[in-house]
Design a protein around this motif. Structure first.
Motif, PDB file in Angstrom:
ATOM      1  N   LEU A   1       0.837  -1.202   0.000  1.00  0.00           N
ATOM      2  CA  LEU A   1       0.000   0.000   0.000  1.00  0.00           C
ATOM      3  C   LEU A   1       0.871   1.251   0.000  1.00  0.00           C
ATOM      4  O   LEU A   1       0.651   2.190  -0.770  1.00  0.00           O
ATOM      5  N   GLU A   2       1.884   1.259   0.884  1.00  0.00           N
ATOM      6  CA  GLU A   2       2.752   2.437   0.994  1.00  0.00           C
ATOM      7  C   GLU A   2       3.577   2.639  -0.282  1.00  0.00           C
ATOM      8  O   GLU A   2       3.874   3.761  -0.664  1.00  0.00           O
ATOM      9  N   SER A   3       3.954   1.532  -0.919  1.00  0.00           N
ATOM     10  CA  SER A   3       4.749   1.617  -2.150  1.00  0.00           C
ATOM     11  C   SER A   3       3.870   1.732  -3.397  1.00  0.00           C
ATOM     12  O   SER A   3       4.382   1.825  -4.514  1.00  0.00           O
ATOM     13  N   LYS A   4       2.545   1.665  -3.194  1.00  0.00           N
ATOM     14  CA  LYS A   4       1.562   1.766  -4.287  1.00  0.00           C
ATOM     15  C   LYS A   4       1.774   0.684  -5.356  1.00  0.00           C
ATOM     16  O   LYS A   4       1.663   0.936  -6.552  1.00  0.00           O
ATOM     17  N   LEU A   5       2.095  -0.533  -4.879  1.00  0.00           N
ATOM     18  CA  LEU A   5       2.326  -1.662  -5.782  1.00  0.00           C
ATOM     19  C   LEU A   5       1.691  -2.920  -5.195  1.00  0.00           C
ATOM     20  O   LEU A   5       1.062  -2.863  -4.138  1.00  0.00           O
ATOM     21  N   ALA A   6       1.824  -4.033  -5.891  1.00  0.00           N
ATOM     22  CA  ALA A   6       1.281  -5.312  -5.437  1.00  0.00           C
ATOM     23  C   ALA A   6       2.435  -6.290  -5.215  1.00  0.00           C
ATOM     24  O   ALA A   6       3.598  -5.942  -5.448  1.00  0.00           O
ATOM     25  N   ALA A   7       2.116  -7.491  -4.748  1.00  0.00           N
ATOM     26  CA  ALA A   7       3.183  -8.466  -4.490  1.00  0.00           C
ATOM     27  C   ALA A   7       2.719  -9.869  -4.823  1.00  0.00           C
ATOM     28  O   ALA A   7       1.562 -10.221  -4.639  1.00  0.00           O
ATOM     29  N   SER A   8       3.665 -10.641  -5.308  1.00  0.00           N
ATOM     30  CA  SER A   8       3.426 -12.064  -5.578  1.00  0.00           C
ATOM     31  C   SER A   8       4.355 -12.887  -4.690  1.00  0.00           C
ATOM     32  O   SER A   8       5.586 -12.726  -4.734  1.00  0.00           O
ATOM     33  N   ILE A   9       3.753 -13.741  -3.852  1.00  0.00           N
ATOM     34  CA  ILE A   9       4.551 -14.708  -3.081  1.00  0.00           C
ATOM     35  C   ILE A   9       4.565 -15.993  -3.897  1.00  0.00           C
ATOM     36  O   ILE A   9       3.514 -16.584  -4.153  1.00  0.00           O
ATOM     37  N   HIS A  10       5.746 -16.394  -4.371  1.00  0.00           N
ATOM     38  CA  HIS A  10       5.806 -17.550  -5.273  1.00  0.00           C
ATOM     39  C   HIS A  10       6.979 -18.461  -4.956  1.00  0.00           C
ATOM     40  O   HIS A  10       7.426 -19.245  -5.791  1.00  0.00           O
ATOM     41  N   ARG A  11       7.514 -18.308  -3.719  1.00  0.00           N
ATOM     42  CA  ARG A  11       8.585 -19.216  -3.314  1.00  0.00           C
ATOM     43  C   ARG A  11       8.223 -19.830  -1.960  1.00  0.00           C
ATOM     44  O   ARG A  11       7.421 -19.269  -1.218  1.00  0.00           O
ATOM     45  N   LEU A  12       8.875 -20.932  -1.638  1.00  0.00           N
ATOM     46  CA  LEU A  12       8.579 -21.602  -0.366  1.00  0.00           C
ATOM     47  C   LEU A  12       8.910 -20.689   0.810  1.00  0.00           C
ATOM     48  O   LEU A  12       9.965 -20.044   0.832  1.00  0.00           O
ATOM     49  N   LEU A  13       8.023 -20.628   1.778  1.00  0.00           N
ATOM     50  CA  LEU A  13       8.263 -19.804   2.958  1.00  0.00           C
ATOM     51  C   LEU A  13       9.153 -20.557   3.940  1.00  0.00           C
ATOM     52  O   LEU A  13       9.045 -21.776   4.080  1.00  0.00           O
ATOM     53  N   PRO A  14      10.028 -19.805   4.635  1.00  0.00           N
ATOM     54  CA  PRO A  14      10.838 -20.439   5.690  1.00  0.00           C
ATOM     55  C   PRO A  14       9.972 -20.600   6.950  1.00  0.00           C
ATOM     56  O   PRO A  14       9.874 -19.687   7.768  1.00  0.00           O
TER      57      PRO A  14
END
Lengths: 288, 288
Positions: free
Chosen positions: B202-215
């Motif tokens: 929101l602050e960066s005015k962009l979106a995000a894709s989580i597409h790797r395994l989480l630790p």
């Protein structure tokens, strides 16, 4: 309404772009010391369910500003941490921040951040940051033997109003005391004259004699004036030869006594020992 | 024991001469920006009656230090406002300040002031002031399209411990991200990956894709890792060509996704929309 939406409302009101990060980023001016004060403001202690949200907001900030005034400082930024119990948080928050930011604008203080959460009882913590020229902050520890002790305004006003009174922070006076009168010590009267003067004397390692008539607020008793808290007037000391005007910007300045030698913190009232007996949250149960 | 005596005990412990006045007087260094963060720490929300006073003190400060870490800052001073409900306030205070000052010393942070009063429920507000070279603070708003998204350490650790875990503020890592990796955005994971990444976007005015395994932390579920709060790890973004080491001082750094264009704040998790659902005090009732 969720937290993000509530925070968005606060940001809009504060016109601040600082609330979006983990910390506020501030730029203190070179050559200035930074003043920092924090004051809790709790429902049941410092305000009641009958206090309007707008009055609560104003009073919350006024307490913090009064601490800056006591050091002869210029307030710059404030932060509010708020744990909210209201069932209609949006309305309450709007009014609380309206009361707070109206006073903030008047004194040119920016709302720079804070925290917001939910709780069973409403509790706020007000943080105010201010500035003084380096090494020039007024403190409690500078009083010297023979210094004249003064108070501003009238004593017992808050007690006489059953603590409904909203104090006016004495910022202009604090600055005048630092710049023009070179006050030797200063603090605000938050917990009552007897307890606060005791504290000033402890820090200055001296004693005090109250031997002049106190400026008592209409409707207040002598006990209200001596032990009643929350007047948020300034208590200060000046060198004996200082010419103190009778008023500053319409606010009365009254000598009430003299700094003396003696056991640090000891007080006398017209020659008799005076026990500090103001507001102490760990002894008193009175809701304020 | 009265307030003066309690404050005297705190002063002794903090080895601070700053607690005697209405404000603390601090001297920020020229050429540095000042970072300020405040965090409420409430019984029933952030700790329970089962939390030892010493753990409460440590955890209270750790939350504030984590905010300084998130900005790449160096912590300098802390303040604690404390409303105390304990029936044995002296013992509780001693242990609380012992926990807090042990962590403070470790990170060279001075306890510079605060407030102390009594209340029905114990509530603290921690204020930490820190510094960064002027204009160099890491923020949430600097992420750019294509930046790689990383987290430190393991996710869901706090949730898996039923929030008994005491976090370690990632101060050394924050500084490394600012000085060496030139992270484009950074924040700490206080309310859960999904909600916090949503905020960063929101602050960066962009979106995000989580597409790797989480630790994921041992014992934690995928839900704990995605939505569990209080891990106080760092979430950060770096330009796509940045060489990020696998570990920093033994702490794993793991890429979990990429910053994308899209509606600001929108998240996807392996191609599917992910709704931010972390800790929100105005929606959740879970005690933490």
């Amino acid at each position: 309404m969720d937290e993000l939406a509530l925070v968005a409302r606060i940001r809009k009101r504060s016109r601040s772009r600082l609330l979006g990060d983990d910390c506020a980023v501030l730029s203190p001016k070179p050559g200035e010391d930074l003043l920092v004060t924090t004051d809790l403001f709790l429902e049941g202690t410092h305000f009641t369910k009958d206090t309007s949200a707008s009055e609560a907001g104003r009073k919350c900030l006024a307490r913090g500003l009064s601490d800056i005034a006591a050091m002869g400082g210029i307030p710059r930024w404030c932060f509010v941490s708020l744990a909210l119990a209201s069932k209609s948080p949006t309305r309450w928050l709007d009014d609380f921040y309206k009361g707070l930011t109206t006073l903030a604008k008047h004194h040119k203080v920016a709302l720079a951040g804070g925290d917001l959460t939910r709780a069973k009882t409403t509790a706020a913590d007000i943080i105010v940051l201010g500035a003084v020229p380096k090494g020039k902050a007024l403190t409690r520890s500078g009083a010297r033997r023979g210094d004249a002790i003064y108070v501003s305004g009238l004593l017992g006003r808050a007690a006489a109003s059953d603590y409904k009174d909203i104090p006016e922070p004495r910022l202009a006076l604090g600055r005048f005391l630092r710049e023009k009168l070179h006050a030797t010590a200063c603090m605000d009267l938050s917990d009552g004259l007897s307890l606060d003067l005791h504290r000033l004397c402890l820090e200055s390692k001296l004693a005090a004699s109250i031997h002049r008539l106190l400026p008592i607020s209409p409707g207040a008793s002598l006990l209200d004036a001596v032990h009643g808290g929350e007047d948020y007037e300034l208590l200060f000391t000046v060198a004996p030869d200082t010419k103190v005007p009778a008023t500053h910007q319409g606010l009365h300045l009254t000598q009430i006594g003299t700094i003396t030698t003696g056991r640090p913190g000891d007080l006398t009232f017209f020659g008799r020992p005076l026990k500090p007996a103001g507001w102490d949250p760990f002894r008193s149960t009175r809701a304020r």
